[in-house]
Scaffold this active site. Structure first.
Site, PDB file in Angstrom:
ATOM      1  N   ASP A  31       8.430  37.485  20.870  1.00  0.00           N
ATOM      2  CA  ASP A  31       9.618  38.252  21.229  1.00  0.00           C
ATOM      3  C   ASP A  31       9.426  39.686  20.756  1.00  0.00           C
ATOM      4  O   ASP A  31       8.599  39.958  19.876  1.00  0.00           O
ATOM      5  CB  ASP A  31      10.866  37.651  20.565  1.00  0.00           C
ATOM      6  CG  ASP A  31      12.158  37.978  21.310  1.00  0.00           C
ATOM      7  OD1 ASP A  31      12.515  39.169  21.353  1.00  0.00           O
ATOM      8  OD2 ASP A  31      12.796  37.058  21.838  1.00  0.00           O
ATOM      9  N   ALA A  33      11.832  41.080  19.211  1.00  0.00           N
ATOM     10  CA  ALA A  33      12.504  40.999  17.916  1.00  0.00           C
ATOM     11  C   ALA A  33      11.625  40.263  16.913  1.00  0.00           C
ATOM     12  O   ALA A  33      10.713  39.512  17.273  1.00  0.00           O
ATOM     13  CB  ALA A  33      13.842  40.273  18.072  1.00  0.00           C
ATOM     14  N   ASP A  47       5.727  43.027  23.162  1.00  0.00           N
ATOM     15  CA  ASP A  47       6.419  43.371  24.396  1.00  0.00           C
ATOM     16  C   ASP A  47       5.645  42.751  25.550  1.00  0.00           C
ATOM     17  O   ASP A  47       4.462  43.057  25.750  1.00  0.00           O
ATOM     18  CB  ASP A  47       6.497  44.891  24.546  1.00  0.00           C
ATOM     19  CG  ASP A  47       7.385  45.323  25.700  1.00  0.00           C
ATOM     20  OD1 ASP A  47       7.629  44.504  26.611  1.00  0.00           O
ATOM     21  OD2 ASP A  47       7.826  46.487  25.697  1.00  0.00           O
ATOM     22  N   SER A 109      16.578  32.010  37.972  1.00  0.00           N
ATOM     23  CA  SER A 109      18.038  32.115  37.950  1.00  0.00           C
ATOM     24  C   SER A 109      18.644  31.699  39.280  1.00  0.00           C
ATOM     25  O   SER A 109      18.029  31.869  40.349  1.00  0.00           O
ATOM     26  CB  SER A 109      18.447  33.562  37.646  1.00  0.00           C
ATOM     27  OG  SER A 109      19.840  33.743  37.802  1.00  0.00           O
ATOM     28  N   ASN A 110      19.867  31.207  39.215  1.00  0.00           N
ATOM     29  CA  ASN A 110      20.630  30.930  40.427  1.00  0.00           C
ATOM     30  C   ASN A 110      20.836  32.192  41.260  1.00  0.00           C
ATOM     31  O   ASN A 110      21.097  32.112  42.457  1.00  0.00           O
ATOM     32  CB  ASN A 110      21.971  30.302  40.065  1.00  0.00           C
ATOM     33  CG  ASN A 110      22.935  31.265  39.389  1.00  0.00           C
ATOM     34  OD1 ASN A 110      23.764  31.897  40.049  1.00  0.00           O
ATOM     35  ND2 ASN A 110      22.863  31.384  38.077  1.00  0.00           N
ATOM     36  N   TYR A 134      18.451  42.022  39.865  1.00  0.00           N
ATOM     37  CA  TYR A 134      18.107  40.932  38.940  1.00  0.00           C
ATOM     38  C   TYR A 134      17.630  39.715  39.733  1.00  0.00           C
ATOM     39  O   TYR A 134      16.587  39.111  39.416  1.00  0.00           O
ATOM     40  CB  TYR A 134      19.339  40.588  38.102  1.00  0.00           C
ATOM     41  CG  TYR A 134      19.184  39.411  37.174  1.00  0.00           C
ATOM     42  CD1 TYR A 134      18.593  39.551  35.912  1.00  0.00           C
ATOM     43  CD2 TYR A 134      19.647  38.147  37.533  1.00  0.00           C
ATOM     44  CE1 TYR A 134      18.457  38.476  35.057  1.00  0.00           C
ATOM     45  CE2 TYR A 134      19.518  37.065  36.685  1.00  0.00           C
ATOM     46  CZ  TYR A 134      18.926  37.232  35.449  1.00  0.00           C
ATOM     47  OH  TYR A 134      18.798  36.153  34.610  1.00  0.00           O
ATOM     48  N   LYS A 138      13.795  37.818  40.075  1.00  0.00           N
ATOM     49  CA  LYS A 138      13.531  36.394  39.927  1.00  0.00           C
ATOM     50  C   LYS A 138      12.790  35.843  41.151  1.00  0.00           C
ATOM     51  O   LYS A 138      11.855  35.042  41.017  1.00  0.00           O
ATOM     52  CB  LYS A 138      14.834  35.637  39.708  1.00  0.00           C
ATOM     53  CG  LYS A 138      15.537  35.973  38.398  1.00  0.00           C
ATOM     54  CD  LYS A 138      14.684  35.679  37.183  1.00  0.00           C
ATOM     55  CE  LYS A 138      15.447  35.837  35.883  1.00  0.00           C
ATOM     56  NZ  LYS A 138      14.589  35.625  34.689  1.00  0.00           N
ATOM     57  N   SER A 163      24.728  28.625  34.411  1.00  0.00           N
ATOM     58  CA  SER A 163      25.490  29.316  33.358  1.00  0.00           C
ATOM     59  C   SER A 163      25.224  28.618  32.027  1.00  0.00           C
ATOM     60  O   SER A 163      25.802  27.554  31.743  1.00  0.00           O
ATOM     61  CB  SER A 163      26.988  29.286  33.681  1.00  0.00           C
ATOM     62  OG  SER A 163      27.222  29.835  34.965  1.00  0.00           O
ATOM     63  N   ARG A 172      34.368  28.682  37.850  1.00  0.00           N
ATOM     64  CA  ARG A 172      33.009  28.665  38.397  1.00  0.00           C
ATOM     65  C   ARG A 172      32.064  27.891  37.489  1.00  0.00           C
ATOM     66  O   ARG A 172      31.203  27.139  37.963  1.00  0.00           O
ATOM     67  CB  ARG A 172      32.502  30.099  38.586  1.00  0.00           C
ATOM     68  CG  ARG A 172      31.052  30.162  39.093  1.00  0.00           C
ATOM     69  CD  ARG A 172      30.614  31.592  39.380  1.00  0.00           C
ATOM     70  NE  ARG A 172      29.244  31.625  39.891  1.00  0.00           N
ATOM     71  CZ  ARG A 172      28.165  31.773  39.124  1.00  0.00           C
ATOM     72  NH1 ARG A 172      28.297  31.931  37.807  1.00  0.00           N
ATOM     73  NH2 ARG A 172      26.963  31.779  39.661  1.00  0.00           N
TER      74      ARG A 172
END
Length: 267
Positions: A31, A33, A47, A109-110, A134, A138, A163, A172
């Site tokens: 990460d 971080a 990175d 992602s959806n 975004y 993906k 989600s 949703r």
């Protein structure tokens, strides 16, 4: 399995890290971080857009697989989005080829199909209809995974996550929720499915009101156990519910997320 987990300090990453360890996997964290509290293992502060640093991290120890969760989790300009989702994935795939790592699980992602009108249960054969840059990122990363699966024989599983929340917070979410425990089950199944080649699955729990077909995931061994319906009594209706239900991407498909592809300054 020994697994390199990118984005290991993030909200999904920390849940997946602990869950995989509980299931007997050894997790190597990566990460931007630094090592989060409670992580007990090898850590790389890297990175993912830096291909040399990524190659060094992948080659620092023998690995069985990569789980790629690292990315900017919101809308941005097109160049920034492509760097976050596509360049990072390319760096990892090149490093995997170099160091003979033959499996990657990718947090898609959806929103790759988010602009699809919500009229029926959506399968993985639906054409890409991203709702944002975004979502475009993906879709492009999924295409890159497909290329490397065909070109290099890498097993690549793209998980189109809904989600990811402790519990549903909107109407949703009763359709799109992915519980913490089911997220770990999904990643573990994607890591251990025999020879999947390139595959896409939808990352949601076993929701009574599901918008996406869970059959492809079940065929790979992902058997979700949780159902957002358990929380339905706690979710109050809201004025935005109808708009958020028009497209499977919810609010990402609405005008509030419309923006220019390129940031232009100095005008």
């Amino acid at each position: 399995m020994k697994v390199l987990l990118t984005g290991a300090a993030g909200s999904i990453g920390q849940v997946v890290s602990l869950g995989l360890v509980d299931r007997g996997h050894e997790v190597v964290g990566l990460d931007l971080a630094r090592t989060p509290d409670g992580f007990d293992g090898t850590w790389h502060t890297v990175d993912c857009v830096d291909p040399d640093a990524v190659a060094d991290a992948v080659g620092a120890q023998p690995l069985d697989a990569v789980v790629h969760l690292a990315s900017h989790p919101d809308e941005a300009s097109l160049p920034a989005t492509l760097a976050s989702h596509v360049i990072t994935t390319a760096a990892l795939l090149d490093a995997m080829v170099e160091h003979q790592v033959d499996r990657i699980v990718y947090a898609s992602s959806n929103h790759a199909v988010g602009r699809t009108p919500r009229t029926h249960l959506l399968g993985i054969d639906a054409r890409p209809r991203p709702d944002t840059f975004y979502g475009v990122g993906k879709v492009a990363a999924e295409a890159l995974l497909s290329l490397y699966a065909d070109r290099h024989g890498i097993d690549a599983i793209a998980c189109r996550i809904g989600s990811f929340l402790p519990e549903p917070a909107s109407v949703r979410h009763l359709s799109t929720w992915l519980s913490h425990d089911d997220c770990v089950r999904m990643v573990d199944a994607a890591l251990t499915a025999p020879a999947p080649g390139f595959a896409m699955i939808y990352g949601i729990s076993a929701n009574t009101r599901a918008w996406w077909d869970l059959t492809p995931g079940r065929e790979l061994g992902y058997h979700p156990r949780d159902d957002a319906e358990e929380f339905a009594g706690r979710v109050a209706p809201a004025p935005a519910d109808a708009d958020e239900a028009a497209y499977v991407g919810g609010p990402f498909a609405l005008p509030a997320f419309h923006r220019s592809a390129l940031d232009r300054t100095g005008e």
